[in-house]
Design a protein around this motif. Structure first.
Motif, PDB file in Angstrom:
ATOM      1  N   ILE A  69      14.814  11.441  -2.302  1.00 49.89           N
ATOM      2  CA  ILE A  69      15.745  10.306  -2.219  1.00 49.89           C
ATOM      3  C   ILE A  69      15.775   9.567  -3.555  1.00 49.89           C
ATOM      4  CG2 ILE A  69      16.332   8.175  -1.028  1.00 49.89           C
ATOM      5  CD1 ILE A  69      14.749   9.036   1.294  1.00 49.89           C
ATOM      6  N   LYS A  70      16.978   9.426  -4.112  1.00 52.24           N
ATOM      7  CA  LYS A  70      17.139   8.646  -5.339  1.00 52.24           C
ATOM      8  C   LYS A  70      17.137   7.166  -4.988  1.00 52.24           C
ATOM      9  CE  LYS A  70      19.966   8.186  -9.494  1.00 52.24           C
ATOM     10  NZ  LYS A  70      21.221   8.564 -10.178  1.00 52.24           N
ATOM     11  N   ILE A  71      16.372   6.385  -5.739  1.00 47.75           N
ATOM     12  CA  ILE A  71      16.194   4.962  -5.449  1.00 47.75           C
ATOM     13  C   ILE A  71      16.410   4.157  -6.721  1.00 47.75           C
ATOM     14  CG2 ILE A  71      14.508   3.221  -4.740  1.00 47.75           C
ATOM     15  CD1 ILE A  71      13.122   5.408  -3.128  1.00 47.75           C
ATOM     16  N   SER A  72      17.036   2.998  -6.579  1.00 45.20           N
ATOM     17  CA  SER A  72      17.176   2.107  -7.737  1.00 45.20           C
ATOM     18  C   SER A  72      16.657   0.721  -7.375  1.00 45.20           C
ATOM     19  CB  SER A  72      18.641   2.013  -8.179  1.00 45.20           C
ATOM     20  OG  SER A  72      19.440   1.437  -7.183  1.00 45.20           O
ATOM     21  N   PHE A  73      16.023   0.102  -8.348  1.00 41.78           N
ATOM     22  CA  PHE A  73      15.424  -1.216  -8.183  1.00 41.78           C
ATOM     23  C   PHE A  73      16.099  -2.145  -9.182  1.00 41.78           C
ATOM     24  CE2 PHE A  73      11.697  -4.061  -9.329  1.00 41.78           C
ATOM     25  CZ  PHE A  73      11.793  -4.830  -8.185  1.00 41.78           C
ATOM     26  N   ILE A  74      16.860  -3.115  -8.683  1.00 36.49           N
ATOM     27  CA  ILE A  74      17.695  -3.968  -9.533  1.00 36.49           C
ATOM     28  C   ILE A  74      17.001  -5.301  -9.816  1.00 36.49           C
ATOM     29  CG2 ILE A  74      19.909  -5.168  -9.695  1.00 36.49           C
ATOM     30  CD1 ILE A  74      21.036  -3.038  -7.787  1.00 36.49           C
ATOM     31  N   ARG A  75      16.893  -5.600 -11.109  1.00 33.00           N
ATOM     32  CA  ARG A  75      16.364  -6.893 -11.534  1.00 33.00           C
ATOM     33  C   ARG A  75      17.439  -7.609 -12.349  1.00 33.00           C
ATOM     34  NH1 ARG A  75      12.589  -9.059  -8.986  1.00 33.00           N
ATOM     35  NH2 ARG A  75      11.392  -9.867 -10.748  1.00 33.00           N
ATOM     36  N   ASP A  76      17.134  -8.811 -12.806  1.00 29.78           N
ATOM     37  CA  ASP A  76      18.137  -9.603 -13.518  1.00 29.78           C
ATOM     38  C   ASP A  76      18.601  -8.947 -14.810  1.00 29.78           C
ATOM     39  OD1 ASP A  76      18.112 -11.502 -11.556  1.00 29.78           O
ATOM     40  OD2 ASP A  76      16.668 -12.806 -12.566  1.00 29.78           O
ATOM     41  N   ASN A  77      17.674  -8.302 -15.547  1.00 27.54           N
ATOM     42  CA  ASN A  77      18.071  -7.752 -16.849  1.00 27.54           C
ATOM     43  C   ASN A  77      17.770  -6.263 -17.007  1.00 27.54           C
ATOM     44  OD1 ASN A  77      15.323  -8.080 -16.885  1.00 27.54           O
ATOM     45  ND2 ASN A  77      15.215  -8.826 -18.992  1.00 27.54           N
ATOM     46  N   TYR A  78      17.428  -5.585 -15.928  1.00 33.15           N
ATOM     47  CA  TYR A  78      17.215  -4.146 -16.011  1.00 33.15           C
ATOM     48  C   TYR A  78      17.328  -3.516 -14.625  1.00 33.15           C
ATOM     49  CZ  TYR A  78      12.414  -4.882 -14.248  1.00 33.15           C
ATOM     50  OH  TYR A  78      11.328  -5.217 -13.486  1.00 33.15           O
ATOM     51  N   ILE A  79      17.447  -2.176 -14.639  1.00 37.35           N
ATOM     52  CA  ILE A  79      17.460  -1.392 -13.404  1.00 37.35           C
ATOM     53  C   ILE A  79      16.458  -0.260 -13.568  1.00 37.35           C
ATOM     54  CG2 ILE A  79      18.838   0.074 -11.862  1.00 37.35           C
ATOM     55  CD1 ILE A  79      21.330  -1.382 -12.864  1.00 37.35           C
ATOM     56  N   ILE A  80      15.608  -0.056 -12.556  1.00 38.38           N
ATOM     57  CA  ILE A  80      14.690   1.080 -12.578  1.00 38.38           C
ATOM     58  C   ILE A  80      15.145   2.083 -11.524  1.00 38.38           C
ATOM     59  CG2 ILE A  80      12.358   1.874 -12.086  1.00 38.38           C
ATOM     60  CD1 ILE A  80      11.248  -0.521 -13.385  1.00 38.38           C
ATOM     61  N   GLU A  81      15.202   3.361 -11.918  1.00 37.05           N
ATOM     62  CA  GLU A  81      15.582   4.420 -10.997  1.00 37.05           C
ATOM     63  C   GLU A  81      14.418   5.379 -10.801  1.00 37.05           C
ATOM     64  OE1 GLU A  81      20.394   4.803 -11.682  1.00 37.05           O
ATOM     65  OE2 GLU A  81      19.066   6.256 -12.650  1.00 37.05           O
ATOM     66  N   GLY A  82      14.367   5.982  -9.636  1.00 31.10           N
ATOM     67  CA  GLY A  82      13.334   6.979  -9.360  1.00 31.10           C
ATOM     68  C   GLY A  82      13.741   7.835  -8.179  1.00 31.10           C
ATOM     69  N   ILE A  83      12.947   8.864  -7.913  1.00 35.54           N
ATOM     70  CA  ILE A  83      13.212   9.761  -6.789  1.00 35.54           C
ATOM     71  C   ILE A  83      11.945   9.868  -5.948  1.00 35.54           C
ATOM     72  CG2 ILE A  83      13.813  12.105  -6.078  1.00 35.54           C
ATOM     73  CD1 ILE A  83      15.425  12.367  -8.633  1.00 35.54           C
ATOM     74  N   ALA A  84      12.048   9.496  -4.673  1.00 36.04           N
ATOM     75  CA  ALA A  84      10.922   9.606  -3.737  1.00 36.04           C
ATOM     76  C   ALA A  84      10.878  11.018  -3.180  1.00 36.04           C
ATOM     77  CB  ALA A  84      11.069   8.589  -2.610  1.00 36.04           C
ATOM     78  N   ASP A  85       9.710  11.657  -3.288  1.00 38.31           N
ATOM     79  CA  ASP A  85       9.596  13.057  -2.873  1.00 38.31           C
ATOM     80  C   ASP A  85       9.810  13.239  -1.373  1.00 38.31           C
ATOM     81  OD1 ASP A  85       9.081  13.790  -5.458  1.00 38.31           O
ATOM     82  OD2 ASP A  85       6.907  13.911  -5.215  1.00 38.31           O
ATOM     83  N   LEU A  86       9.182  12.388  -0.572  1.00 33.06           N
ATOM     84  CA  LEU A  86       9.195  12.635   0.874  1.00 33.06           C
ATOM     85  C   LEU A  86       9.071  11.329   1.656  1.00 33.06           C
ATOM     86  CD1 LEU A  86       9.303  15.326   2.433  1.00 33.06           C
ATOM     87  CD2 LEU A  86       6.818  15.213   2.673  1.00 33.06           C
ATOM     88  N   VAL A  87       9.905  11.210   2.672  1.00 31.16           N
ATOM     89  CA  VAL A  87       9.821  10.084   3.609  1.00 31.16           C
ATOM     90  C   VAL A  87       9.582  10.670   4.995  1.00 31.16           C
ATOM     91  CG1 VAL A  87      11.003   8.104   4.633  1.00 31.16           C
ATOM     92  CG2 VAL A  87      11.396   8.684   2.235  1.00 31.16           C
ATOM     93  N   LEU A  88       8.528  10.182   5.674  1.00 25.02           N
ATOM     94  CA  LEU A  88       8.193  10.649   7.011  1.00 25.02           C
ATOM     95  C   LEU A  88       8.453   9.544   8.017  1.00 25.02           C
ATOM     96  CD1 LEU A  88       4.677  12.259   6.261  1.00 25.02           C
ATOM     97  CD2 LEU A  88       6.937  13.295   5.992  1.00 25.02           C
ATOM     98  N   GLU A  89       8.742   9.913   9.257  1.00 26.55           N
ATOM     99  CA  GLU A  89       8.845   8.936  10.334  1.00 26.55           C
ATOM    100  C   GLU A  89       8.168   9.503  11.583  1.00 26.55           C
ATOM    101  OE1 GLU A  89      11.917   5.761  12.333  1.00 26.55           O
ATOM    102  OE2 GLU A  89      12.753   7.623  11.496  1.00 26.55           O
ATOM    103  N   LYS A  90       7.151   8.791  12.070  1.00 33.02           N
ATOM    104  CA  LYS A  90       6.392   9.214  13.248  1.00 33.02           C
ATOM    105  C   LYS A  90       6.136   8.011  14.132  1.00 33.02           C
ATOM    106  CE  LYS A  90       2.097  11.543  14.598  1.00 33.02           C
ATOM    107  NZ  LYS A  90       0.821  12.122  14.109  1.00 33.02           N
ATOM    108  N   ASP A  91       6.555   8.123  15.377  1.00 30.93           N
ATOM    109  CA  ASP A  91       6.397   7.011  16.337  1.00 30.93           C
ATOM    110  C   ASP A  91       7.005   5.721  15.800  1.00 30.93           C
ATOM    111  OD1 ASP A  91       4.991   8.749  18.023  1.00 30.93           O
ATOM    112  OD2 ASP A  91       3.070   8.257  17.074  1.00 30.93           O
TER     113      ASP A  91
END
Length: 927
Positions: free
Chosen positions: A798-820
């Motif tokens: 999953i591609k993710i972006s984190f927005i701040r006032d003067n910059y943006i950080i992007e990254g990719i999360a390898d795996l998201v799990l959901e259990k119960d």
């Protein structure tokens, strides 16, 4: 939307159905598009992934992302939006559906130069095609390199037009039949190489969607709103692609200006914007004209309109009534001429005095308020003008002058390489090489360490030549280049702290040269130069590769922003999308030429042109100069050396508008009333990634500067290749498990080795077979033994972006799990567990924060999975408490502020980190 005019608001509010926006120069189209996206996201509560927004340049894409991020909540993740250049969006769609593509993981994307080299390397394959000889006779191409360029042009044309064009499908023309065969063989060779070129990217994307209804249906369900900028610059295949994705919703908004359609030579057709409404039922497509120009004064606008009325358009253009949205603060003419009826020297002096007077009288604060625009830089008069200005203290920014190989820093590196490789060769008979050799040798002989290094390599080369059992090796060309950082004679060209681009373009240009060497090494599959490949590699490098690069006139480093302290010299194409307070237009000795050559006729046979053939060159000429004229905000000047006799300048096509202009020395030009805007400061947010930026800066600020700011290329490492191989194979497993597809261990092995072979195509490093086998064993163990992970996959990559006032950080999360009902994230690592995992921890904390916002529930756990560690060390849990996340965000702010403020001090580094760094001696000698 309080800052929008009524027509801009109309565009923003017209969300559903097709919309055509004719946006004249300076009409606020970017602002309007941003407000439209923000309106859809904020008011319509649409998810970012439901929007596709295509632009034409990376710079424009970054600006849109940055400005949109300021209009939405910081917790909204816009990384899911399909935003970027058309090519980048097509690549994303291909990557999301790679199993339906002819491409495989780790495919190679050829840039223009690499594409031409690829065709050149396969020229014997194309010579076998039926009709080859007859086709070549219609061209002026002699030699394999020129033939490769000719074939490249036609292959791209067919890609851009699409093979479904009836003119191509039903042709009886033997040359077009040959080109179809050429294209077919070329694509086959590309697939064998697991490669794709820029024009093929969009064709492959279209093919995937057109041939796979289920893939298309899912994409149409996801993308609900489409917006295309600069629509006049789109080609046929791009238009077909957009309409395919839009589907029955028809929520497609295109923005552009037919008067600025200047990229026909790249396959663009102004037909797309002129006939856009004809794709819909009458009255179905809303048309809005943004006719208020907030950039230019009214007299500049009127001049531009008078220019466009200089030819009969016969309805091949939208009629416009553009007005200025500025107050006419000048109270004087905003269009003049700066010309002489004399010599080059007089022209140089007149321009110099004008610029100097602007600065001395404080009409301008900075030279970057002035831009000279030309059709090209082939005219020697431009070169002499640049030299005159620079001799007299006015800096000039001219990155596309084609002088890359004339720069001292490049001549030095080539000369250094010749000092190593010229013995026993005739390379120095080439005048350019001889000049490089003499230039570099003068510096090298004064540096004992450099002399000893060259002697050592030459001794190894002698051993290779004379000893058939020689095991000597000297690394690759890139290895030799990076060894130069050990020598004083080279370090004078390097400054990793100077911010001024013009003061430090030597460093930027050497970054470009590092990329040239890396691509050469990969092209020739060189890890080490040894006895077996020495002659072939060195001969090809000097006798062909560098010569071809020199022939096409590479550009110097080009900044995204106009540098301060310098007058800009740009081509009109280069200036597209820019604006300047003062614009001076040259190249008035140009005129449209209607060529009736076999090649021109063939182009009309392939392209679905709809303008009269006799008018195409004339219309393109008017559009080109209109684009140049309309860059001006306060003052537009036409300039030339007026000639007498048979050779008239300006050419007759300019005479009507030119003759009416006052000269800058005329009493009618009220100079004292002239007011000049300042250059707007860029408000674009920089985009950083976790690993490529934040972690690299924390490792060493100087290395960050070296690789990110100056764009020197990074050599591949075994660790990096192992990491890519592991992630690609794990992604394959997780993607199939998420979709409940049954896969076997044998299929995983097949995918694994396929990935490995594709990675090797783009690298010169091979990994020990024991390491490869052990990694595969651990990946299979993950698949077979970790059901507590593989059974609960919610999302992966999953591609993710984190927005701040003067910059943006992007990254990719390898795996998201959901259990119960609980969310967990996992990030895979191929190294060993170490004490210093702070960058990994920070990365996962932000992932946890953003994924929690995305799914509206908190993430309960975040873990690192070390694929190659023993069982008791494989899984490491990370603290993702609110306190830890807050501290991480605080640290990100500190690091990014240091980067943005150009703080690259290395005094706080632990010196043991420097022991094996190739920049160690550079630091010792310069810091």
């Amino acid at each position: 939307m309080e800052n929008l005019n009524e027509r801009q608001k109309e565009v923003v509010n017209q969300i559903d159905g097709p919309v055509l926006v004719i946006a004249g120069p300076g009409s606020g189209k970017t602002k309007t598009m941003i407000e439209r996206v923000a309106h859809i996201l904020n008011q319509k509560e649409v998810e970012p992934e439901n929007i596709l927004l295509a632009t034409f340049t990376e710079k424009a894409s970054k600006e849109l992302i940055s400005r949109i991020s300021k209009k939405i909540k910081n917790t909204m993740d816009i990384s899911g939006m399909y935003i970027g250049t058309i090519h980048s969006i097509c690549l994303r769609i291909i990557d999301e559906n790679l199993e339906y593509s002819f491409l495989e993981k780790n495919y190679k994307i050829f840039d223009d130069l690499e594409q031409r080299f690829f065709i050149y390397s396969k020229i014997k394959e194309f010579e076998k095609i039926e009709g080859y000889r007859e086709f070549i006779l219609t061209t002026e191409s002699s030699g394999a390199w020129k033939k490769a360029g000719e074939f490249q042009k036609w292959i791209d044309r067919i890609n851009e037009e699409g093979l479904s064009n009836k003119k191509i499908v039903d042709t009886t023309d033997e040359n077009i039949k040959f080109l179809k065969r050429l294209h077919k063989r070329y694509v086959e060779l590309l697939r064998e190489e697991n490669g794709v070129d820029f024009s093929n990217i969009q064709l492959e994307c279209y093919r995937i969607l057109n041939e796979n209804p289920e893939v298309l249906r899912k994409l149409q369900e996801k993308i609900k709103y489409i917006m295309i900028d600069e629509y006049q610059d789109t080609n046929k295949i791009q238009e077909k692609l957009f309409f395919l994705i839009a589907g029955d919703r028809k929520n497609i908004c295109v923005v552009g200006d037919d008067d600025q359609g200047i990229y026909r030579f790249r396959g663009a057709t102004v037909r797309n914007i002129l006939e856009f409404q004809k794709n819909f039922k009458e009255g179905e497509c809303k048309k809005v004209e943004l006719n208020i120009n907030y950039r230019s004064n009214q007299d500049i606008i009127e001049f531009c309109e008078n220019w466009m009325e200089g030819t009969n358009w016969d309805n091949w253009r939208y009629k416009k009534e553009i007005i200025s949205g500025r107050e006419d603060i000048n109270q004087c003419s905003g269009v003049v001429k700066i010309s002489v009826n004399g010599s080059q020297r007089q022209w140089n002096e007149k321009i110099y005095k004008f610029i100097s007077y602007l600065k001395a009288s404080r009409k301008i604060d900075d030279y970057n308020q002035i831009a000279f625009l030309f059709r090209s830089f082939k005219d020697s008069k431009i070169k002499y003008l640049v030299e005159y200005l620079e001799r007299n203290g006015i800096k000039v920014y001219c990155p596309r002058s084609g002088n890359f190989f004339e720069r001292d820093e490049i001549r030095f590196v080539i000369g250094f390489l010749l000092c190593i490789f010229h013995q026993g060769k005739d390379y120095l008979l080439e005048q350019y090489y001889n000049e490089c050799y003499i230039y570099a040798r003068k510096e090298i002989v004064l540096d004992e360490e450099a002399v000893e290094y060259i002697k050592d390599i030459r001794e190894k080369i002698t051993d290779m030549v004379e000893n058939e059992n020689s095991q000597e090796k000297i690394g690759s060309f890139l290895d030799i280049f990076y060894n130069l950082f050990n020598f004083k004679c080279f370090l004078k060209y390097i400054n990793l702290f100077e911010e001024d681009i013009l003061q430090n373009r030597t460093t930027y240009n050497l970054g470009i040269f590092s990329d040239i060497l890396l691509k050469f090494d990969i092209l020739c599959k060189i890890k080490d130069i040894n006895r077996e490949n020495l002659k072939k590699v060195s001969d090809y490098f000097f006798n062909y590769h560098l010569k071809y690069l020199k022939e096409i006139k590479l550009h110097e480093y080009e900044s995204e922003e106009t540098p301060k302290g310098a007058v800009s010299f740009l081509t009109i194409h280069q200036a597209k999308g820019l604006e300047f307070p003062i614009v001076i237009i040259g190249s008035l000795d140009n005129e449209p030429h209607v060529f009736d050559t076999p090649q021109k006729k063939l182009e009309f046979e392939i392209l679905e042109e709809f303008e009269p053939k006799s008018k195409v060159d004339i219309y393109d000429f008017y559009r080109l100069y209109y684009t140049g004229f309309s860059r001006a905000k306060n003052l537009l000047a036409l300039t030339c050396i007026e000639s007498q006799g048979d050779y008239k300048v300006p050419k007759s096509i300019f005479k009507k508008v030119y003759d009416e202009l006052n000269d800058i020395r005329s009493e009618n030009f009220k100079y004292h009333r002239l007011e000049i805007d300042k250059i707007d400061e860029s408000k674009r947010k920089d985009i950083f990634s976790f690993t490529s930026h934040i972690a690299l800066y924390e490792k060493c600020p100087l290395l960050y500067n070296f690789f990110r700011k100056y764009k020197f290329v990074e050599k591949s490492t075994r660790e990096a290749i192992v990491g890519v191989l592991a992630h690609d194979t794990l992604e394959y497993i997780n993607k199939n498990l998420k979709r409940n597809n049954l896969i076997t261990v044998e299929e995983i092995k097949e995918e694994y080795y396929k990935n490995y072979n594709n990675i090797l195509r783009q690298n010169t490093i091979k990994i020990d077979e024991k390491i490869i086998s052990k990694l595969l064993e651990n990946i299979i163990k993950y698949f077979t033994e970790y059901k507590n992970i593989t059974s609960f996959i919610k999302e992966n990559e999953i591609k993710i972006s984190f927005i701040r006032d003067n910059y943006i950080i992007e990254g990719i999360a390898d795996l998201v799990l959901e259990k119960d009902g609980e969310i967990e994230i996992i990030d895979f690592k191929t190294g060993r567990v170490t004490q210093d995992i702070s960058s990994y921890e920070a990365q996962l904390r932000i992932y946890a924060y953003l994924i929690g916002e995305k799914y509206k529930k908190s993430v309960k756990r975040a873990r690192l999975f070390y694929i190659n560690e023993r069982e008791d060390r494989k899984l490491l849990e990370i603290d993702i408490s609110q306190e830890a996340i807050t501290e991480t965000i605080k640290n990100f702010d500190i690091v990014t502020n240091k980067i943005l403020n150009n703080y690259f001090n290395t005094e706080e580094l632990k010196k043991e980190r420097c022991e094996n760094c190739f920049l160690r001696k550079y630091c010792e000698k310069t810091l």
